[in-house]
Design a protein around this motif. Sequence first.
Motif, PDB file in Angstrom:
ATOM      1  N   ILE A 581       0.815  -1.216   0.000  1.00  0.00           N
ATOM      2  CA  ILE A 581       0.000   0.000   0.000  1.00  0.00           C
ATOM      3  C   ILE A 581       0.846   1.263   0.000  1.00  0.00           C
ATOM      4  O   ILE A 581       0.364   2.325  -0.405  1.00  0.00           O
ATOM      5  CB  ILE A 581      -0.966   0.018   1.205  1.00  0.00           C
ATOM      6  CG1 ILE A 581      -0.197   0.016   2.525  1.00  0.00           C
ATOM      7  CG2 ILE A 581      -1.930  -1.139   1.137  1.00  0.00           C
ATOM      8  CD1 ILE A 581      -1.095   0.152   3.739  1.00  0.00           C
ATOM      9  N   PHE A 582       2.099   1.180   0.450  1.00  0.00           N
ATOM     10  CA  PHE A 582       2.925   2.384   0.489  1.00  0.00           C
ATOM     11  C   PHE A 582       3.491   2.724  -0.886  1.00  0.00           C
ATOM     12  O   PHE A 582       3.297   3.829  -1.396  1.00  0.00           O
ATOM     13  CB  PHE A 582       4.054   2.227   1.510  1.00  0.00           C
ATOM     14  CG  PHE A 582       4.957   3.431   1.611  1.00  0.00           C
ATOM     15  CD1 PHE A 582       4.421   4.692   1.822  1.00  0.00           C
ATOM     16  CD2 PHE A 582       6.328   3.304   1.478  1.00  0.00           C
ATOM     17  CE1 PHE A 582       5.236   5.806   1.904  1.00  0.00           C
ATOM     18  CE2 PHE A 582       7.157   4.413   1.568  1.00  0.00           C
ATOM     19  CZ  PHE A 582       6.606   5.662   1.781  1.00  0.00           C
ATOM     20  N   GLN A 583       4.176   1.792  -1.518  1.00  0.00           N
ATOM     21  CA  GLN A 583       4.751   2.087  -2.826  1.00  0.00           C
ATOM     22  C   GLN A 583       3.664   2.392  -3.850  1.00  0.00           C
ATOM     23  O   GLN A 583       3.873   3.188  -4.765  1.00  0.00           O
ATOM     24  CB  GLN A 583       5.629   0.932  -3.304  1.00  0.00           C
ATOM     25  CG  GLN A 583       6.385   1.249  -4.596  1.00  0.00           C
ATOM     26  CD  GLN A 583       7.400   0.175  -4.968  1.00  0.00           C
ATOM     27  OE1 GLN A 583       7.830  -0.599  -4.130  1.00  0.00           O
ATOM     28  NE2 GLN A 583       7.783   0.137  -6.234  1.00  0.00           N
ATOM     29  N   SER A 584       2.484   1.794  -3.675  1.00  0.00           N
ATOM     30  CA  SER A 584       1.395   2.026  -4.622  1.00  0.00           C
ATOM     31  C   SER A 584       0.927   3.477  -4.609  1.00  0.00           C
ATOM     32  O   SER A 584       0.351   3.953  -5.591  1.00  0.00           O
ATOM     33  CB  SER A 584       0.212   1.107  -4.299  1.00  0.00           C
ATOM     34  OG  SER A 584       0.571  -0.247  -4.453  1.00  0.00           O
ATOM     35  N   LEU A 585       1.157   4.192  -3.503  1.00  0.00           N
ATOM     36  CA  LEU A 585       0.722   5.580  -3.435  1.00  0.00           C
ATOM     37  C   LEU A 585       1.410   6.457  -4.473  1.00  0.00           C
ATOM     38  O   LEU A 585       0.885   7.492  -4.868  1.00  0.00           O
ATOM     39  CB  LEU A 585       0.988   6.142  -2.034  1.00  0.00           C
ATOM     40  CG  LEU A 585       0.149   5.554  -0.897  1.00  0.00           C
ATOM     41  CD1 LEU A 585       0.583   6.144   0.431  1.00  0.00           C
ATOM     42  CD2 LEU A 585      -1.327   5.814  -1.128  1.00  0.00           C
ATOM     43  N   PHE A 586       2.593   6.048  -4.923  1.00  0.00           N
ATOM     44  CA  PHE A 586       3.335   6.839  -5.893  1.00  0.00           C
ATOM     45  C   PHE A 586       2.930   6.527  -7.328  1.00  0.00           C
ATOM     46  O   PHE A 586       3.440   7.142  -8.259  1.00  0.00           O
ATOM     47  CB  PHE A 586       4.841   6.586  -5.731  1.00  0.00           C
ATOM     48  CG  PHE A 586       5.399   7.068  -4.424  1.00  0.00           C
ATOM     49  CD1 PHE A 586       5.990   8.312  -4.326  1.00  0.00           C
ATOM     50  CD2 PHE A 586       5.336   6.273  -3.293  1.00  0.00           C
ATOM     51  CE1 PHE A 586       6.511   8.756  -3.121  1.00  0.00           C
ATOM     52  CE2 PHE A 586       5.853   6.700  -2.087  1.00  0.00           C
ATOM     53  CZ  PHE A 586       6.442   7.954  -1.997  1.00  0.00           C
ATOM     54  N   GLY A 587       2.021   5.578  -7.506  1.00  0.00           N
ATOM     55  CA  GLY A 587       1.741   5.069  -8.841  1.00  0.00           C
ATOM     56  C   GLY A 587       0.959   5.988  -9.743  1.00  0.00           C
ATOM     57  O   GLY A 587       0.897   5.749 -10.944  1.00  0.00           O
ATOM     58  N   ALA A 588       0.329   7.041  -9.209  1.00  0.00           N
ATOM     59  CA  ALA A 588      -0.536   7.872 -10.041  1.00  0.00           C
ATOM     60  C   ALA A 588       0.061   9.231 -10.350  1.00  0.00           C
ATOM     61  O   ALA A 588      -0.643  10.131 -10.792  1.00  0.00           O
ATOM     62  CB  ALA A 588      -1.887   8.063  -9.353  1.00  0.00           C
TER      63      ALA A 588
END
Length: 696
Positions: A581-588
């Motif tokens: 959930i942390f690294q995914s925050l940078f995905g957008a």
Amino acid sequence: MICLRANVAQLVEQTIRNRQVKGSSPFVGSIFLGEDLRLFLSESSHHPCRTILGGTDDVRWWRTRRGRCISAAFFLLWLLTGAAISAAVIPDAEVLTETVTVTIAPDGTWQQDFRRRVRVLSAAGVEKYRQERFHYRLGQSGVELRTLKVYQPDGSVRGMDTVAVRDEPWRPGEDVPTIFEKFRRKVITISVLNVQDIVELEVHYDGRSDPCPHYADVFLFQYTDPVAEKSLEIRTPAGMPLRWAVQGGELEYSSEQAGDVVRHRWQGRQLPGLAMEALMLDAAYRSRRVVVSTFASPAELSRAAWELARGKLSPDISVDEVVRQTSAGKTELPSRIMAAYRFVSGEIEYLPGSFPIAPLQEPASAADVLDRRAGTGRDLNILLIAMLQRLGLECEEAFLTFDPSPSGQVPALAFDRAVTCVRLPDGGEIFLDPTLGLGSSFGDSYVGGRHILRLRPEGAGLESVPSQPASRSTGHIQALSRLADDGTLLTDATIQGNGHYDVMLRRMAREFPDLESAGWWLQTARTFCSVAQPGPIKMGDWRDLAIPFRQDVSFTFPNYAIGAGDYLLFHIPQADGFLDIFQSLFGALDCDREEPYPLFLEAGMTSRRTERIRLPDGAAVVALPDDVAFRRGPLELQLAARVAEGNLLFEGFFRCEGPVVAAEFYDDVCALGDAADRFAHSYVVLRRPSPTGSDR
């Protein structure tokens, strides 16, 4: 043109032989693919588990301009963390005029008149403006709707008879603690509202400040929708100096004195709507705004807030008994501190939002908070401080703001939370936030890197808290997978963390009631493979703060690996990071935007992903993704895969130090994302065993 699998197998063989770096995967995204193999992979629409970007149509995606995709599930997580997504080019509405007039009396009582005319421009704007909520505190302030008209394009006007006004507590329900009933709101609903309608609204407030005769507030001049014209007028007694500052831009200012009243006026015109993009600072702290206060300094505000809590920590037998019970059997000081913290966080009910609207409300005594088992943000901190003081610790209360550049000259009440500062015997200090109700670690790491105002009898100024190491908030995603001969992948994964990563996991469990059901996890897994099938799901109890929160999930991915003659091709599942959930925050992030901006996180964090994949018997690994070792500024990413005893072992490490990534590292974040995508979309290539068992 259709590319036969036999031809693909020949191309795989030839590409491997021509590859200069032994063991390195030639199939990185589509960069190293020949045209024929690219066509085969892209045209294999019948293959549901190809993990080429944008490969599935039955899952809702939020897509960046560079093509990176994230799932709707993680979009919901961003909403919980206060993050934002890209706004539409066309605004939902336009604020035509807005005027605010505040009149402050010498005794600290005040009146405020709010008038606004807004034109609705879209269906989203209809949903935004058809219902308004105005909060107040019973006995402290009041709200009155004086005018509401809807002007239609055909010239007709709908009046107050088409409006429903409901007065309700913030938390409707039968089991609401009595203390919460005074926190109320007026809900104004327009029965019919259409695109191109103009809504005219006038609301009157009246109230009194808690530490009379002081007054302090913040007035925003910008929103997500553009504002054609806005004016603010504050009328104060001539003997009451008003300190003010304009932040986030420039506004016109004038003042005049008429008798014993001074009129301060600010005006802005053609104010653009605020962009809302991923990990962007909260709009309230980017808005052009006016900060006003009658406090002479932050130190005076600190003293006034401390004075309100005087006597609230007096000895009480009920508090002593709770301390004795929670400390029973615990000999180490950290465990005794955490026992008190978990008691207040878990046993005392908190009204979310009660602190920002009333930071200077007089808190209840520790004994009263314990007796009624409910309270505001300051109430919970008072009880926690009382309990920790009985353990012999030096503690004090502080106000915290998420504003990265708070004004040190104008002491406005723009604070977001109240926290407890605990001085340890070794001279160290930890910060505890009992209102979270989610922390299981020794100290709340999100306080690091932010500003606080300590409440002291002698007063204090704004203070910057040093950032906590990212290692204090680490997520652990551990997966065991098995790749069957037919290409089906079976995965069992465990997700847990410590520090603020643990807080994020608990928040998801609290806010998503169906997290334990297959539906939520199915949606998340299908961002990775459109035909993913969820298996058994086991969840810990997010309310149990004594142990880290753990989630055990399992999935089956049918036809996961692509068969091509003697070869099987597949991506490493956890390299995609769909469970992180942390690294995914940078995905957008929009990596094509011309003006980078700083990224704001709740806390600096680390995530570690490991996966052991059992390969089909006799299969030989002939190509692996190239390792990634990326480190720039506060960012670090390491990805690697290797073969050991018939298994494929993957290890991933991601770290971001501090709650803020400066704008100068924006491009580095995008470069890190590209490196992660490159690895995640590289193929592991297996050579199947020959039917006769001979070597090839």
